[in-house]
Motif scaffolding. Structure first.
Motif, PDB file in Angstrom:
ATOM      1  N   SER A 105       0.791  -0.963  -0.115  1.00 35.32           N
ATOM      2  CA  SER A 105      -0.048  -0.080   0.003  1.00 35.32           C
ATOM      3  C   SER A 105       0.802   1.303  -0.185  1.00 35.32           C
ATOM      4  O   SER A 105       2.123   1.336   0.611  1.00 35.32           O
ATOM      5  N   TRP A 160      -6.161  -1.459  -6.366  1.00 31.01           N
ATOM      6  CA  TRP A 160      -7.122  -0.772  -5.816  1.00 31.01           C
ATOM      7  C   TRP A 160      -6.950   0.553  -5.423  1.00 31.01           C
ATOM      8  O   TRP A 160      -5.617   0.750  -5.157  1.00 31.01           O
ATOM      9  N   TYR A 199     -10.413  -0.106  -9.738  1.00 26.68           N
ATOM     10  CA  TYR A 199     -10.002  -1.757  -9.356  1.00 26.68           C
ATOM     11  C   TYR A 199      -9.421  -2.169 -11.062  1.00 26.68           C
ATOM     12  O   TYR A 199     -10.206  -1.825 -12.025  1.00 26.68           O
ATOM     13  N   LEU A 259     -10.008   9.365 -12.514  1.00 26.23           N
ATOM     14  CA  LEU A 259     -10.414   8.775 -11.443  1.00 26.23           C
ATOM     15  C   LEU A 259     -11.003   9.791 -10.722  1.00 26.23           C
ATOM     16  O   LEU A 259     -10.648  10.705 -10.203  1.00 26.23           O
ATOM     17  N   GLU A 275     -14.564   7.899  -5.986  1.00 22.90           N
ATOM     18  CA  GLU A 275     -14.809   6.559  -6.637  1.00 22.90           C
ATOM     19  C   GLU A 275     -13.653   5.604  -6.358  1.00 22.90           C
ATOM     20  O   GLU A 275     -12.498   5.912  -6.085  1.00 22.90           O
ATOM     21  N   ASP A 276     -14.250   4.381  -6.562  1.00 22.18           N
ATOM     22  CA  ASP A 276     -13.115   3.344  -6.343  1.00 22.18           C
ATOM     23  C   ASP A 276     -12.648   2.595  -7.752  1.00 22.18           C
ATOM     24  O   ASP A 276     -13.259   2.263  -8.517  1.00 22.18           O
ATOM     25  N   SER A 303      -8.091   4.998  -4.711  1.00 22.68           N
ATOM     26  CA  SER A 303      -9.209   5.957  -4.539  1.00 22.68           C
ATOM     27  C   SER A 303      -8.514   7.512  -4.330  1.00 22.68           C
ATOM     28  O   SER A 303      -7.200   7.472  -3.917  1.00 22.68           O
ATOM     29  N   SER A 304      -9.169   8.494  -4.487  1.00 23.36           N
ATOM     30  CA  SER A 304      -8.560   9.763  -4.470  1.00 23.36           C
ATOM     31  C   SER A 304      -9.882  10.741  -4.135  1.00 23.36           C
ATOM     32  O   SER A 304     -10.922  10.586  -3.919  1.00 23.36           O
ATOM     33  N   LYS A 350      -4.803   6.902  -2.384  1.00 18.64           N
ATOM     34  CA  LYS A 350      -4.471   5.811  -1.731  1.00 18.64           C
ATOM     35  C   LYS A 350      -4.479   4.509  -2.697  1.00 18.64           C
ATOM     36  O   LYS A 350      -5.442   4.285  -3.641  1.00 18.64           O
TER      37      LYS A 350
END
Length: 355
Positions: free
Chosen positions: A134, A167, A345, A338, A342-343, A169-170, A149
């Motif tokens: 991560s 994965w 993947y 992105l 929102e996620d 997200s922002s 992240k």
């Protein structure tokens, strides 16, 4: 029995410790991953006679990955590949990125994800053994908007498949394009020129580039060109042709537009490679729209790799599953935006076998 082991790989300038994680599927295949750059340091796979070789290019010390590496084995981002002139506009605002490839931005800039220490966590379940890494990339990092992240999960199963899941997200709209940048040589990392490998790319089209390897925006058919890999053929067959795109790339260094069914989000075959002597095979499956095939044209023997091996001209190839280069500046390419909250993947699978 699958296992995962942790050890100290070495230290960076300033004393920072780098960890190495060894995933072993108990059936002859193993992969070593370090938390610097989420790099695949080694990938050991049996050939048709059961002989095990390390088939990815790399180094014996972590410091070399910061100073000598052309992205060997790394996760590259925030934006894998090139962004023209290090600039893009999002929501009416222009963002300027670090330019580290002439006047263009490449693979995340000066200190991309390949040069960062990631947080690592071992994973073991019925699907196999894995390593989750991560990273936090703060707003303004290399010029990109949004606190991002990102997590990457490498998983090795007992069928000799290495999967890579992403994965992200922002908290603000941003652009994202991450990829795995291993240099493969299915005969062994020290085996030299990869021209005899046979390659298939599941693509009817590619994105032509200019002399700086920036896409023109065109999506061109591969028909009757050296870019046609729809049937397995030796990489060497067209790599020295006088085709203008080959001249621009000094060989193959282009994005292919993968043939995909209408359904989105599914893994589909992107590439198939067979090594002539060892019989090792690699199949690449992905949910991404493109793959960058790079044939090691800028390797020149000056890089000393594992075991003091000099990595020779075209001594490894990359299959970087991705969105297209310079997408933030190309309205007709699939979007890499992105949205905040929102996620993201994505998944790519490298499947190994032998014949």
């Amino acid at each position: 029995m699958p296992t995962i082991k942790q050890s100290v790989f070495g230290h960076l300038d300033g004393g920072r410790e780098v960890q190495l994680y060894t995933l072993d599927n108990g059936r002859g295949m193993s992969v070593e991953i370090m938390n610097l750059g989420a790099v695949i340091v080694s990938l050991k796979v049996p050939d048709s006679a059961g002989k095990i070789d390390d088939i990815v290019l790399g180094f014996d010390t972590p410091q070399q990955y910061l100073t000598d590496s052309p992205y060997f084995g790394a996760i590259v981002g925030r934006y894998a590949n090139r962004i023209a002139k290090g600039s893009f506009t999002l929501n009416g605002k222009q963002y300027r990125l670090y330019t580290n490839n002439g006047e263009n931005h490449l693979h995340g800039g000066k200190i991309g994800f390949d040069k960062r220490l990631w947080q690592a966590e071992s994973v073991s379940d019925k699907k196999g053994v894995g390593l989750k890494l991560s990273l936090f990339s703060k707003d303004g990092d290399e010029g990109y908007p949004g606190n991002l992240k990102l997590s990457v999960l490498y998983r090795l199963d007992q069928d000799n498949r290495l999967s890579v899941e992403y994965w992200a997200s922002s908290d603000a709209d941003t652009v994202l394009n991450v990829s795995q940048h291993s240099y493969f040589n299915l005969e062994g990392h020290d085996a030299g020129n990869i021209g005899s490998h046979r390659l298939m790319l599941n693509a009817d089209h590619y994105t032509p580039v200019n002399d700086q390897l920036i896409p023109s925006g065109e999506i061109a058919a591969v028909d009757d060109t050296p870019m046609d890999f729809r049937i397995l053929k030796p990489i060497a067959n067209g790599i020295n042709s006088q085709f203008q795109q080959i001249l621009y790339g000094k060989g193959y260094d282009h994005n292919w537009v993968l043939n995909r069914r209408a359904e989105s989000g599914e893994l589909e075959l992107a590439a198939h490679v067979i090594a002539a002597e060892s019989g090792r095979q690699l199949k690449v499956y992905t949910d991404q729209p493109g793959v960058q095939f790079y044939a090691g044209n800028f390797l020149d023997g000056s890089i000393k790799g594992k075991g003091d091996v000099s990595y020779q001209y075209r001594g490894g190839f990359c299959l970087e599953t991705q969105h297209f280069p310079d997408s933030p500046n190309q309205a007709n390419f699939p979007s890499t935006v992105l949205k905040a909250g929102e996620d993201f993947y994505s998944q790519t699978v490298f499947e190994f076998s032998s014949q």
